[in-house]
Design an enzyme around this catalytic site. Structure first.
Site, short mmCIF file in Angstrom:
data_model
loop_
_atom_site.label_atom_id
_atom_site.label_comp_id
_atom_site.label_asym_id
_atom_site.label_seq_id
_atom_site.Cartn_x
_atom_site.Cartn_y
_atom_site.Cartn_z
N ASP A 14 -0.97 -4.05 1.29
CA ASP A 14 0.09 -4.63 1.68
C ASP A 14 -0.12 -4.67 2.94
OD1 ASP A 14 1.59 -7.11 2.33
OD2 ASP A 14 3.06 -7.25 0.41
N ASP A 45 2.66 -16.77 0.77
CA ASP A 45 3.63 -15.95 -0.02
C ASP A 45 3.97 -17.58 -0.80
OD1 ASP A 45 3.14 -13.37 -0.14
OD2 ASP A 45 5.41 -13.42 1.24
C1 DGJ Z 1 4.33 -9.37 0.66
C2 DGJ Z 1 2.97 -9.95 -0.65
O1 DGJ Z 1 2.66 -10.68 -0.14
C3 DGJ Z 1 4.18 -10.30 -1.84
O2 DGJ Z 1 3.05 -10.91 -3.00
C4 DGJ Z 1 4.61 -8.92 -2.27
O3 DGJ Z 1 3.72 -8.14 -2.95
C5 DGJ Z 1 5.37 -8.45 -1.60
N1 DGJ Z 1 5.20 -8.14 0.14
C6 DGJ Z 1 5.81 -6.84 -2.12
O4 DGJ Z 1 6.99 -6.34 -0.86
#
Ligand code: DGJ
Length: 724
Positions: free
Chosen positions: A474, A544
């Protein structure tokens, strides 16, 4: 096929359906002559306007600047009279910025050279051309490398800049590719959005002046995308001319379209020149990222299918292209930071009974991280949460018959971390100012090799400590303070590109040392969904926002370029955590079908009737998985355009099977059935849908009768099979 016609001094790059032609003037300027449908001659030099009017510096030295400002320069340079958007600028040690690149030599060869330290398309069974241009006064040699991918109608272009002098100089701009087109294109296609709303398609008009899509965030970002296409006014999803460029790069980018005083259109793409300044010592070379270029006369859909074939055959790791990816459950939206080992095992235990194949432990398992304000950099398991350690947890999950995956955010350092206490200088920062926080975190300084090594050691140790089969990588903030405390003043402009190179280096090490690891990239959802990252990870978390209605637009834009198998798509809770929309469980699953299917919810807490549907949803996904991963993708209707419904289909390469996904977003009253005109079938073949027989020709021209569904947000998946 690549040829050089020595008499006419013309290079011709042919794919199955296109020709890309460049020519040299007597002086050695390299011009972009023609790009379009395949032609069978090199007799097109007259279009460079060097024959009909001898308007070249050799013939008309008094008008050299006028020539520079009109000539369709293949790789335009700055500071000597071409006032249009250019590709390269170099500041010499005297502070002067002006280039004149002239032909020196060329080489045509089989396959291609791998770019050093950078992702690029593989070159098996292709042909390449290097054209060496130079400016002896500045002491620079520029190698333009083209590779031709005949069967997908794609050409790639990369550039190597060499300092052949004894003095240093500074590259202040180095783009990857440029097209000089006539005025038969009138529209621009580009992708735009925001967090939770990535890659929406925008079609706009080409006007006089310049159109720019760009990122200065250190990554492509949620907002714009390293892609640009110019198209004819009548270009639709099915036919019309389109020229497109995409970049194999994961940092700042710029893509421009400029219509000049003579109505000609120039478009280019590459690393953004702002915040970029690369010092090149005598004898050194700088590698410019590779651009993917294509022309299609088969409309926007033709472009899409060329990209999909190209990515699947030449960029994605072949190991994963057709491999079945595990159906996963991720605990992020199920628990956020509030979990321990028992909670994860509870989820895994329930999930395994339903047919889910892998548990992914998301953010919050390390340091003392119980919210998003601490511990990044402290990549040690928090044994207060994961009682008995990571191996113990992974073994428990494995014993349920499930694989285990883990989340990392390696490019960050939290001010509240042991690592920052020890190494505050490891955060990217100006020397005289506190760096700005974003999600309470700093960027770690990857221009320091010791930092890159530290991060890799931590990743390596965690991944070697248990049977971990998947990593979600990430990145949750843009890079704002572009300065390193470790670099001298004249190298501060290298920070962002060095960051991207270190990211590539780390991911290369990861897939080398853990060859069976499935890597999924992510950046606050889909802020780094680009061809560079796809070279390392066959799938990327798309957004997200897993609300199926928003996803129709996000996935339409993403699939405009990238294969369906690369998009992370999950079934999440309703009401959706981002926009609060309430949608049927089945629609959420149907929209997630065209990607790497998974769940993003607490399976122990959802209503029983939803839980009971999961095995059938997984069966449906598995039934169409191969087709979706390998087939041809066609858009039938776009909710973005019609505000009512969305539909797309995937057809197997042999045209014997297809699946249609139809989502009725808004119900209308008293409407007739729709005639949904299918695409991509064989018009001669007979097909069965719902026990009724049709010919391909009827389905594609007359259409399939789609009865209105009762209720908003309803979906249906329709199977099409040939019967001969
Ligand atoms: C952003 C990601 O897109 C989410 O799926 C998750 O992993 C969060 N970060 C965690 O901080």
């Amino acid at each position: 096929m690549v040829i050089f016609d020595g008499d006419r001094r013309v290079f011709k790059l042919d794919t199955n359906n296109t020709s890309y032609i460049m020519g040299l003037t007597d002086e050695g300027y390299l011009g972009n002559i023609y790009y379009g449908k395949k032609i069978d001659t090199t007799d097109v030099v007259y279009t460079m306007r060097t024959e009909e009017h001898p308007f070249t510096p050799e013939n008309l030295p008094g008008e050299k600047i006028g020539f520079m400002d009109r000539f369709p320069m293949e790789y335009p340079f700055n500071g000597t009279g071409d006032f249009r958007v250019n590709c390269i600028s170099i500041k010499d040690s005297a502070g002067q910025e002006g280039l004149e690149l002239l032909y020196k030599s060329h080489n045509i060869y089989a396959e291609k050279r791998k770019l050093v330290g950078m992702p690029c398309a593989r070159g098996e069974s292709s042909m390449s051309l290097d054209i060496v241009m130079s400016d002896e006064a500045v002491g620079v040699e520029v190698v333009l490398t083209y590779t031709v991918y005949e069967e997908c109608d794609i050409i790639t272009q990369s550039v190597l800049i060499k300092n052949i002098s004894e003095k240093e100089f500074y590259i202040t701009k180095a783009l990857s590719a440029c097209l000089n087109l006539e005025n038969d294109v009138s529209d621009i296609l580009s992708l735009h959005g925001s967090w939770a709303r990535e890659r929406h398609i925008q079609r706009s008009k080409i006007n006089y002046g310049s159109y720019v899509t760009e990122s200065l965030r250190g990554e492509p970002g949620h907002q714009d995308h390293p892609f640009i296409a110019v198209l004819s006014e009548n270009c639709t999803k099915d036919y019309g001319d389109i020229y497109a460029m995409n970049l194999i790069y994961s940092g700042n980018f710029i893509a421009m379209v400029q219509k000049d005083q003579f109505d000609r259109v120039r478009t280019n793409i590459g690393i953004h020149p702002d915040r970029f300044n690369w010092k090149l010592e005598g004898g050194e070379a700088f590698q410019v990222p590779e651009a993917i270029i294509q022309y299609s006369h088969k409309g926007i859909g033709g472009m899409t299918r060329n990209f999909h074939d190209f990515f699947r055959s030449h960029l994605l790791s072949q190991k994963w292209v057709e491999a079945e990816r595990p159906v996963l459950i991720n605990n992020w939206e199920a628990t956020y930071f509030d979990f321990d080992d028992d909670k994860l095992v509870q989820i895994a235990s329930q999930a395994s009974k339903l047919g889910i194949e892998m548990l992914v432990m998301d953010d919050g398992w390390f340091g003392h991280r119980n919210s998003d304000n601490s511990s990044l950099g402290d990549w040690y398991v928090n044994e207060e949460k994961i009682n008995g350690g990571l191996k113990h947890l992974v073994d428990r999950v494995n014993s349920l018959g499930m694989k285990f995956g883990i989340w990392f955010e390696p490019e960050m350092i939290s001010p509240d971390s042991e690592l920052y206490k020890k190494h505050p200088e490891w955060a990217l920062s100006f020397s005289d100012r506190e760096p700005g926080l974003c999600r309470t975190q700093y960027m770690i300084d990857f221009s320091r090799p010791e930092v890159v090594d530290y991060v890799y050691e931590r990743l390596y140790e965690i991944l070697s400590s248990a049977n971990i089969e998947y990593v979600k990588w990430d990145m949750n903030r843009p890079i704002a303070e572009v300065a390193s405390l470790s670099l001298p003043a004249d190298r501060q402009g290298e920070v962002l590109h060095r960051h991207v190179l270190a990211l590539y280096d780390l991911q290369e090490r990861l897939i080398r040392d853990f060859p069976n690891l499935l890597l999924e990239n992510c950046s606050g959802g889909g802020a780094r969904f680009d061809a560079g990252m796809l070279y390392y990870s066959p799938q990327i978390w798309c957004s997200d926002n897993a609300d199926p209605i928003e996803r129709l637009m996000i996935q339409e834009g993403t699939h405009l370029i990238y294969p369906l198998s690369t998009t992370g798509t999950h079934v999440a809770d309703s009401p959706n955590h981002v926009n609060g929309r309430i949608t049927p469980f089945d629609t959420r699953a149907d929209v997630a079908l065209t990607g790497t299917f998974g769940y993003e919810l607490d399976v122990t807490r959802i209503p029983e009737e939803e839980r009971d549907k999961i095995p059938a949803q997984i069966d449906k996904y598995k039934k169409y998985r191969k087709l979706i991963q390998t087939g041809d993708y066609y858009r039938l209707a776009s909710f973005r355009e019609n505000s009512r419904y969305d539909s797309y289909m995937v057809v197997s390469k042999d045209k014997n099977h297809a699946v249609i996904i139809y989502v009725q977003v808004v119900t209308d009253s008293n409407v007739l059935s729709k005639k949904l005109k299918l695409c991509g079938l064989d018009s001669e073949k007979k097909y069965i849908i719902d026990n009724k027989e049709y010919t391909g020709s009827v389905l594609m021209n007359v259409g399939y009768i789609m009865k209105p569904l009762k209720g908003d947000f309803k979906s249906v998946v329709i199977e099409v099979n040939s019967c001969n």
